[in-house]
Scaffold this active site. Structure first.
Site, PDB file in Angstrom:
ATOM      1  N   GLY A  18     -54.850  -8.373 -16.525  1.00  0.00           N
ATOM      2  CA  GLY A  18     -55.262  -7.042 -16.069  1.00  0.00           C
ATOM      3  C   GLY A  18     -55.023  -5.923 -17.069  1.00  0.00           C
ATOM      4  N   ILE A  19     -54.630  -4.776 -16.547  1.00  0.00           N
ATOM      5  CA  ILE A  19     -54.459  -3.579 -17.365  1.00  0.00           C
ATOM      6  C   ILE A  19     -53.346  -3.792 -18.395  1.00  0.00           C
ATOM      7  CG2 ILE A  19     -53.776  -1.140 -17.283  1.00  0.00           C
ATOM      8  CD1 ILE A  19     -55.109  -1.026 -14.465  1.00  0.00           C
ATOM      9  N   SER A 142     -51.482   6.058 -10.435  1.00  0.00           N
ATOM     10  CA  SER A 142     -52.778   5.699  -9.836  1.00  0.00           C
ATOM     11  C   SER A 142     -53.344   6.913  -9.135  1.00  0.00           C
ATOM     12  CB  SER A 142     -52.516   4.574  -8.834  1.00  0.00           C
ATOM     13  OG  SER A 142     -53.482   4.552  -7.822  1.00  0.00           O
ATOM     14  N   TYR A 155     -47.747   2.137  -1.161  1.00  0.00           N
ATOM     15  CA  TYR A 155     -48.155   2.103  -2.575  1.00  0.00           C
ATOM     16  C   TYR A 155     -48.281   3.533  -3.113  1.00  0.00           C
ATOM     17  CZ  TYR A 155     -51.221   1.284  -6.630  1.00  0.00           C
ATOM     18  OH  TYR A 155     -51.763   1.261  -7.883  1.00  0.00           O
TER      19      TYR A 155
HETATM   20  N1  LIG Z   1     -56.202  -2.458 -10.724  1.00  0.00           N
HETATM   21  C1  LIG Z   1     -56.459  -1.213 -10.365  1.00  0.00           C
HETATM   22  O1  LIG Z   1     -57.560  -0.873  -9.881  1.00  0.00           O
HETATM   23  C2  LIG Z   1     -55.400  -0.147 -10.559  1.00  0.00           C
HETATM   24  C3  LIG Z   1     -55.731   1.187 -10.296  1.00  0.00           C
HETATM   25  C4  LIG Z   1     -54.754   2.165 -10.513  1.00  0.00           C
HETATM   26  C5  LIG Z   1     -53.502   1.821 -10.977  1.00  0.00           C
HETATM   27  N2  LIG Z   1     -53.206   0.514 -11.224  1.00  0.00           N
HETATM   28  C6  LIG Z   1     -51.851   0.206 -11.697  1.00  0.00           C
HETATM   29  O2  LIG Z   1     -51.935  -0.438 -12.958  1.00  0.00           O
HETATM   30  C7  LIG Z   1     -50.873  -1.373 -13.115  1.00  0.00           C
HETATM   31  C8  LIG Z   1     -51.430  -2.746 -13.465  1.00  0.00           C
HETATM   32  O3  LIG Z   1     -52.325  -3.161 -12.438  1.00  0.00           O
HETATM   33  P1  LIG Z   1     -53.192  -4.509 -12.544  1.00  0.00           P
HETATM   34  O4  LIG Z   1     -54.234  -4.454 -11.472  1.00  0.00           O
HETATM   35  O5  LIG Z   1     -53.603  -4.744 -13.945  1.00  0.00           O
HETATM   36  O6  LIG Z   1     -52.059  -5.590 -12.130  1.00  0.00           O
HETATM   37  P2  LIG Z   1     -52.190  -7.160 -11.863  1.00  0.00           P
HETATM   38  O7  LIG Z   1     -53.531  -7.668 -12.335  1.00  0.00           O
HETATM   39  O8  LIG Z   1     -51.792  -7.432 -10.444  1.00  0.00           O
HETATM   40  O9  LIG Z   1     -51.084  -7.741 -12.848  1.00  0.00           O
HETATM   41  C9  LIG Z   1     -49.727  -7.630 -12.544  1.00  0.00           C
HETATM   42  C10 LIG Z   1     -48.928  -8.129 -13.734  1.00  0.00           C
HETATM   43  O10 LIG Z   1     -47.552  -7.965 -13.432  1.00  0.00           O
HETATM   44  C11 LIG Z   1     -46.861  -9.178 -13.670  1.00  0.00           C
HETATM   45  N3  LIG Z   1     -45.727  -9.218 -12.748  1.00  0.00           N
HETATM   46  C12 LIG Z   1     -45.760  -9.202 -11.390  1.00  0.00           C
HETATM   47  N4  LIG Z   1     -44.499  -9.175 -10.902  1.00  0.00           N
HETATM   48  C13 LIG Z   1     -43.664  -9.167 -11.987  1.00  0.00           C
HETATM   49  C14 LIG Z   1     -42.240  -9.127 -12.149  1.00  0.00           C
HETATM   50  N5  LIG Z   1     -41.437  -9.095 -11.094  1.00  0.00           N
HETATM   51  N6  LIG Z   1     -41.723  -9.094 -13.431  1.00  0.00           N
HETATM   52  C15 LIG Z   1     -42.548  -9.136 -14.510  1.00  0.00           C
HETATM   53  N7  LIG Z   1     -43.899  -9.174 -14.403  1.00  0.00           N
HETATM   54  C16 LIG Z   1     -44.440  -9.194 -13.162  1.00  0.00           C
HETATM   55  C17 LIG Z   1     -47.897 -10.255 -13.481  1.00  0.00           C
HETATM   56  O11 LIG Z   1     -47.571 -11.354 -14.285  1.00  0.00           O
HETATM   57  P3  LIG Z   1     -47.068 -12.787 -13.714  1.00  0.00           P
HETATM   58  O12 LIG Z   1     -47.846 -13.059 -12.441  1.00  0.00           O
HETATM   59  O13 LIG Z   1     -47.443 -13.683 -14.852  1.00  0.00           O
HETATM   60  O14 LIG Z   1     -45.603 -12.642 -13.493  1.00  0.00           O
HETATM   61  C18 LIG Z   1     -49.141  -9.568 -14.062  1.00  0.00           C
HETATM   62  O15 LIG Z   1     -49.166  -9.704 -15.463  1.00  0.00           O
HETATM   63  C19 LIG Z   1     -50.097  -1.348 -11.777  1.00  0.00           C
HETATM   64  O16 LIG Z   1     -48.999  -0.497 -11.889  1.00  0.00           O
HETATM   65  C20 LIG Z   1     -51.108  -0.775 -10.801  1.00  0.00           C
HETATM   66  O17 LIG Z   1     -50.492  -0.129  -9.715  1.00  0.00           O
HETATM   67  C21 LIG Z   1     -54.122  -0.482 -11.018  1.00  0.00           C
END
Ligand SMILES: NC(=O)c1ccc[n+]([C@@H]2O[C@H](COP(=O)([O-])OP(=O)(O)OC[C@H]3O[C@@H](n4cnc5c(N)ncnc54)[C@H](OP(=O)(O)O)[C@@H]3O)[C@@H](O)[C@H]2O)c1
Length: 265
Positions: A18-19, A142, A155
């Site tokens: 992801g991001i 976010s 959230y």
């Molecule tokens: N996606 C959106 O539309 C969106 C919009 C606004 C803001 N955001 C923010 O952007 C950020 C990234 O979002 P995303 O959608 O890219 O996330 P994501 O795809 O759900 O990825 C989460 C990442 O965090 C890791 N992770 C989860 N629990 C962990 C832990 N306890 N320790 C270490 N690593 C951990 C996962 O790796 P493993 O599973 O390999 O551990 C994965 O690499 C977040 O803060 C989210 O709130 C996202």
């Protein structure tokens, strides 16, 4: 503008997909030594290898650790010789729930994973940055930090809290050469999003049309009218990590496709 991060060590939490993965790749492309983090050794190694493939010569350090625990944060600090110049608190969990059904444990989990883990890492690495007179700390917030969704109050609360944390630590670092900012990301094309979108607007539409229909019907506030690509968020993070962004601190920078209907921040 040429961004050169050679000689800087960056930690991106939650960067196996992801991001976070896009941010780690962007920082590596600009020459930083980058620590890729996630909970499992296999996923962290695969993500590090993908970056090395995409950015030949990249200096990538795979660090498998659960950074939501004190032991995990310590493990990361040890793996990096206790020195991080660019800390990107990207890790965050999200999900929808009936606000009246969210349990105390779930509220605590959102606080601990999305807020406290980032505070703990800031406490670990900010003093070194201020001593050395250079550093960058960032928090992935976010649109939900500003526009609280009824189905994601827990959230939204955690992301609003990050804006306060970010502003507060920026004051703590005032005048030291260390900048602290939040990046307000909008709806982004990550992981399971394609499935989620097709579920809502129909399975037979090609992706481009499907996402436009999804944005029109379910995210009409967006001025971009499409999902944001992770690299577009990463570009802002890489810029904020650079020498060129030296006068930007204590801010919340939007990469939300105009989703939040506001002139500020
Ligand atoms: N996606 C959106 O539309 C969106 C919009 C606004 C803001 N955001 C923010 O952007 C950020 C990234 O979002 P995303 O959608 O890219 O996330 P994501 O795809 O759900 O990825 C989460 C990442 O965090 C890791 N992770 C989860 N629990 C962990 C832990 N306890 N320790 C270490 N690593 C951990 C996962 O790796 P493993 O599973 O390999 O551990 C994965 O690499 C977040 O803060 C989210 O709130 C996202």
């Amino acid at each position: 503008m040429h961004i050169d991060l050679k000689g800087r060590t960056a930690l991106v939490t939650g960067s196996t997909q992801g991001i976070g993965a896009a941010i780690a790749t962007g920082l590596a492309r600009s020459g930083a030594r980058v620590a890729v983090n996630g909970r499992s050794t296999g996923r962290v190694r695969r993500s590090a290898a993908a970056i090395e493939h995409e950015v030949p010569g990249a200096d990538v350090v795979p660090v498998a650790a659960d950074v939501t625990t004190e032991a995990g944060a310590e493990q990361v600090a040890e793996a990096l010789g206790r020195r991080v110049d660019i800390l990107v608190n990207n890790l965050g969990v999200f999900g929808s729930a009936d606000p009246l059904e969210i349990t105390d444990d779930e509220w605590r989990r959102y606080f601990e994973v999305n807020v406290l883990a980032a505070v703990r890492l800031t406490r670990l690495f900010l003093p070194g940055m201020t001593e050395r007179g250079w550093g960058r700390v960032q928090y992935l917030a976010s649109d939900s930090a500003i526009v609280t969704p009824a189905e994601m109050i827990h959230y939204g609360m955690s992301k609003t809290a990050l804006l306060a944390v970010s502003r507060g630590f920026a004051k703590q670092a005032a005048g030291t050469g260390v900048t602290v900012n939040s990046v307000v990301a909008g709806p982004t094309h990550t992981g399971g999003v394609e499935d989620f979108v097709h579920e809502l607007v129909g399975r037979d539409l090609p992706w481009d049309e499907a996402q436009r229909a999804f944005m029109r019907e379910h995210r009409p506030q967006s001025l971009l009218r499409r999902l944001i690509e992770p690299e577009e968020i990463a570009n802002m993070v890489v810029y904020l990590s650079s020498d060129q962004a030296s006068a930007t601190t204590g801010g919340a920078l939007r990469v939300d496709g105009g989703y939040v209907d506001s002139i500020l921040p």
